[in-house]
Design an enzyme around this catalytic site. Sequence first.
Site, mmCIF file in Angstrom:
data_model
loop_
_atom_site.group_PDB
_atom_site.id
_atom_site.type_symbol
_atom_site.label_atom_id
_atom_site.label_comp_id
_atom_site.label_asym_id
_atom_site.label_seq_id
_atom_site.Cartn_x
_atom_site.Cartn_y
_atom_site.Cartn_z
ATOM 1 N N ASP A 1 -26.396 -11.740 77.067
ATOM 2 C CA ASP A 1 -26.091 -10.344 76.796
ATOM 3 C C ASP A 1 -25.314 -9.674 77.930
ATOM 4 O OD1 ASP A 1 -26.330 -8.032 75.168
ATOM 5 O OD2 ASP A 1 -28.000 -7.299 76.382
ATOM 6 N N HIS A 2 -24.396 -8.786 77.564
ATOM 7 C CA HIS A 2 -23.627 -7.973 78.513
ATOM 8 C C HIS A 2 -22.995 -8.819 79.616
ATOM 9 C CE1 HIS A 2 -24.031 -3.853 77.168
ATOM 10 N NE2 HIS A 2 -25.283 -4.102 76.831
ATOM 11 N N HIS B 1 -28.431 3.206 76.859
ATOM 12 C CA HIS B 1 -29.225 2.160 77.492
ATOM 13 C C HIS B 1 -30.307 2.761 78.400
ATOM 14 C CE1 HIS B 1 -25.444 -0.276 76.796
ATOM 15 N NE2 HIS B 1 -26.366 -1.094 76.341
ATOM 16 N N HIS C 1 -27.056 -0.986 70.492
ATOM 17 C CA HIS C 1 -27.612 -1.124 71.836
ATOM 18 C C HIS C 1 -28.398 0.147 72.177
ATOM 19 C CE1 HIS C 1 -24.677 -4.397 73.517
ATOM 20 N NE2 HIS C 1 -24.992 -4.610 72.247
ATOM 21 N N GLY C 2 -29.261 0.049 73.195
ATOM 22 C CA GLY C 2 -30.015 1.223 73.618
ATOM 23 C C GLY C 2 -31.049 1.673 72.604
ATOM 24 N N ASN D 1 -30.802 -4.136 69.511
ATOM 25 C CA ASN D 1 -31.123 -4.600 70.861
ATOM 26 C C ASN D 1 -32.189 -3.720 71.511
ATOM 27 O OD1 ASN D 1 -28.954 -6.290 70.355
ATOM 28 N ND2 ASN D 1 -27.972 -5.913 72.334
ATOM 29 N N VAL D 2 -33.208 -4.368 72.086
ATOM 30 C CA VAL D 2 -34.307 -3.650 72.726
ATOM 31 C C VAL D 2 -34.615 -4.321 74.058
ATOM 32 C CG1 VAL D 2 -36.722 -2.954 72.531
ATOM 33 C CG2 VAL D 2 -35.291 -3.034 70.478
ATOM 34 N N THR E 1 -35.757 -1.915 77.340
ATOM 35 C CA THR E 1 -36.596 -1.009 78.119
ATOM 36 C C THR E 1 -37.979 -0.827 77.504
ATOM 37 O OG1 THR E 1 -34.628 0.152 78.908
ATOM 38 C CG2 THR E 1 -36.722 1.310 79.121
#
Length: 301
Positions: free
Chosen positions: A84-85, A183, A211-212, A233-234, A236
């Site tokens: 990712d990223h 994010h 995302h975020g 996407n998870v 945090t």
Amino acid sequence: MPLATTGELVSRAADARSAVASFNIITLEHIEAVIAGAESVNAPVVLQVSENAVRFRYGRLLPLARAAVTAAEGAAVPVALHLDHVQSDALLRQAPDAGFGSVMYDAARLPYAENLAATRAAVDWAHARGLWIEAELGDIGGKDGRPPLDAHAPGARTDPDQARAFVADSGVDALAVAVGTTHAMTTRTASVDHALLKRLSAGLDVPLVLHGSSGLPDTELAAAVAGGIAKVNVGTALNIAMTGAIRQYLAAHPEAVDSRRYLTVGREAMARAVADIVRALGPAEPSTAHRPPVRRGPLTS
């Protein structure tokens, strides 16, 4: 169970107008918790390793990747592995041999033309090796401590016309879109620009990625999936669950020194968070709502 691929899981979800949850992992406890949570609700899942997580692990990808592959192969549900990223081309080139079937190549920080050129080069390299590629257009914000952009700032939202051109010219298999999330949010107070998401979903023939997602309440998560998001996407949210449980345990047991004790409660808290988020995405059932056919990327990765 054999390692699944992100491409096949996301394509199936998109066809069913549902979404697959994709969780960022940092430690072995994250890996075990994500799989346990997915198994508890009998759902496929994606394990994500970010470039920041690799940096945290002394710059070494293989230790965490090998652990993730081994755990995935022992899971009772389909599990895929996603890098990712990724901004580093050197890291991108490690993905196939490390067991990854997909990569999110992140050149969104660059001006549009440079983003497109870098992404096109990454796509060409990756597709030649069977990798499924996700990219990002628009500024989701919050990454590496950056604040979110104002909703009206240039680039704060993904432009549908620009997105169509970007997908066509880059050849990406999925697109992460900026529709109001940020994010690294520690509160679930974000909301999705559903009108924009509807336009993006109607105009693009690749799966859309959110995302975020940790910052969204359950109702917004479900609405985003209904609006066309196929991969959520998870990251945090898992860290909040783990850290909160460990803090509570250590406050109640100040004499504790055995890390297995508090890591156990942290892992269990993350597994519950995974199950809750997967349930919030809604059932994987086809919808009669109109949606363009989804272009499938490489599924052999």
